[in-house]
Design an enzyme around this catalytic site. Sequence first.
Site, PDB file in Angstrom:
ATOM      1  N   LYS A   1       6.468  -2.002   1.988  1.00  0.00           N
ATOM      2  CA  LYS A   1       5.253  -1.600   2.677  1.00  0.00           C
ATOM      3  C   LYS A   1       4.018  -2.498   2.349  1.00  0.00           C
ATOM      4  CE  LYS A   1       2.969   3.280   3.300  1.00  0.00           C
ATOM      5  NZ  LYS A   1       3.348   3.047   4.737  1.00  0.00           N
TER       6      LYS A   1
ATOM      7  N   LEU B   1      10.820   1.011   7.416  1.00  0.00           N
ATOM      8  CA  LEU B   1      10.231   1.602   5.881  1.00  0.00           C
ATOM      9  C   LEU B   1      11.087   2.702   5.679  1.00  0.00           C
ATOM     10  CD1 LEU B   1       7.899   1.235   3.946  1.00  0.00           C
ATOM     11  CD2 LEU B   1       7.001   3.007   5.107  1.00  0.00           C
TER      12      LEU B   1
ATOM     13  N   GLU C   1      11.651   2.331  14.510  1.00  0.00           N
ATOM     14  CA  GLU C   1      10.499   3.398  14.039  1.00  0.00           C
ATOM     15  C   GLU C   1       9.425   3.212  14.613  1.00  0.00           C
ATOM     16  OE1 GLU C   1       9.516   2.648   9.919  1.00  0.00           O
ATOM     17  OE2 GLU C   1       9.688   0.583  10.392  1.00  0.00           O
TER      18      GLU C   1
ATOM     19  N   TYR D   1       0.747  -1.138  -0.091  1.00  0.00           N
ATOM     20  CA  TYR D   1      -0.012   0.131   0.093  1.00  0.00           C
ATOM     21  C   TYR D   1       0.893   1.287   0.141  1.00  0.00           C
ATOM     22  CZ  TYR D   1       0.801   0.976   5.021  1.00  0.00           C
ATOM     23  OH  TYR D   1       1.130   1.262   6.299  1.00  0.00           O
TER      24      TYR D   1
HETATM   25  N1  PDD Z   1       2.794   4.949   7.192  1.00  0.00           N
HETATM   26  N2  PDD Z   1       7.465   3.792   9.000  1.00  0.00           N
HETATM   27  C1  PDD Z   1       6.349   2.961   8.905  1.00  0.00           C
HETATM   28  C2  PDD Z   1       6.316   1.638   9.468  1.00  0.00           C
HETATM   29  C3  PDD Z   1       5.136   3.603   8.251  1.00  0.00           C
HETATM   30  O1  PDD Z   1       4.006   2.697   8.241  1.00  0.00           O
HETATM   31  C4  PDD Z   1       5.184   4.757   7.428  1.00  0.00           C
HETATM   32  C5  PDD Z   1       4.158   5.483   6.932  1.00  0.00           C
HETATM   33  C6  PDD Z   1       6.385   5.516   7.737  1.00  0.00           C
HETATM   34  C7  PDD Z   1       6.589   6.804   7.042  1.00  0.00           C
HETATM   35  O2  PDD Z   1       6.738   6.750   5.725  1.00  0.00           O
HETATM   36  P1  PDD Z   1       6.102   7.855   4.615  1.00  0.00           P
HETATM   37  O3  PDD Z   1       7.047   9.176   5.125  1.00  0.00           O
HETATM   38  O4  PDD Z   1       6.433   7.378   3.234  1.00  0.00           O
HETATM   39  O5  PDD Z   1       4.617   8.178   4.974  1.00  0.00           O
HETATM   40  C8  PDD Z   1       7.518   5.047   8.187  1.00  0.00           C
HETATM   41  C9  PDD Z   1       1.586   5.590   6.390  1.00  0.00           C
HETATM   42  C10 PDD Z   1       1.219   6.989   6.577  1.00  0.00           C
HETATM   43  C11 PDD Z   1       0.199   4.761   7.062  1.00  0.00           C
HETATM   44  O6  PDD Z   1       0.422   3.509   7.404  1.00  0.00           O
HETATM   45  O7  PDD Z   1      -0.814   5.179   7.243  1.00  0.00           O
END
Ligand code: PDD
Length: 286
Positions: free
Chosen positions: A150, A206, A182, A33
């Site tokens: 992801k 991620l 994280e 996703y």
């Molecule tokens: N989540 N780390 C994890 C485990 C994440 O699920 C996310 C993003 C990030 C940040 O990635 P980015 O900057 O590309 O959004 C880091 C999204 C927002 C979610 O699951 O809703």
Amino acid sequence: MTRTVYVNGEYLPETEAKVSIFDRGFLFADGVYEVTSVLDGKLIDFAGHAKRLERSLGELEMPAPCTMEELLAIHREMVARNGLVDGLIYLQVTRGAPADRDFAYPDAGTEPTIVLFTQSKPGLADSPVAKSGIRVITVPDQRWGRRDIKTVQLLYPSMAKMMAKAAGADDAWMVEDGSVTEGTSNNAYIVKDGAIVTRHLSTDILHGITRAAVLRFAREAQMRVEERAFTAEEAQAADEAFVTSASAFVMPVVEIDGQAIGSGRPGPVAARLREIYLEESRLTAV
Ligand code: PDD
């Protein structure tokens, strides 16, 4: 208001959209996703999200449902059809729905499933939480070993979020072998003596799209950046802490496991990075 969602080539009212019970996303979490933010009706960092989606698909040998140009057109159509001003677009691609449940991947002919929906969040960039900051607890990182992909396997991050809620906090930072990996859905940072510290990229975390942009802007602004592991204790003794994600942008963290960070108020580095990030990413929004 009924949203218009996108399922396998069709724009439909959300109440009419359907996916098979044999879909591998449903049965095996065999799906990936992306979450892209929308500000003033424009997509923030779409190219970054499209590129990471391609990488996630490639790592799992999952066919792409369309080209990235088509994906951009679908995102834009979703913004238009839903009159989305500020909010998020959720995109999910799964390995599709074969005729029966089977651990082995289906034949190459099985069409991937693609779903998109919008989430309206008026005033997303002006969240009052960014002024007060969030409180986090630490929990052991019990996720699988390919966190760089992801995937929709989000049960442990959901459990960690509930542990945070039960402890009266807003979110959880996950810890493995003594170091912070994280947050449940964001990348984690600390600031010490002016240096911005965040974990280096590997299969352990991620590769955040917001992370990449924020680190680029920080370096352009002559700020010192260290990409390395840090412990929860180091974080508790830091001057500032914050997280980044497509939905929270740059969000200050003011408490870790009950310990106030720095002054216990959002710090100047996080505030500045949030400002730069929002300003710069609006300029390249599409
Ligand atoms: N989540 N780390 C994890 C485990 C994440 O699920 C996310 C993003 C990030 C940040 O990635 P980015 O900057 O590309 O959004 C880091 C999204 C927002 C979610 O699951 O809703």
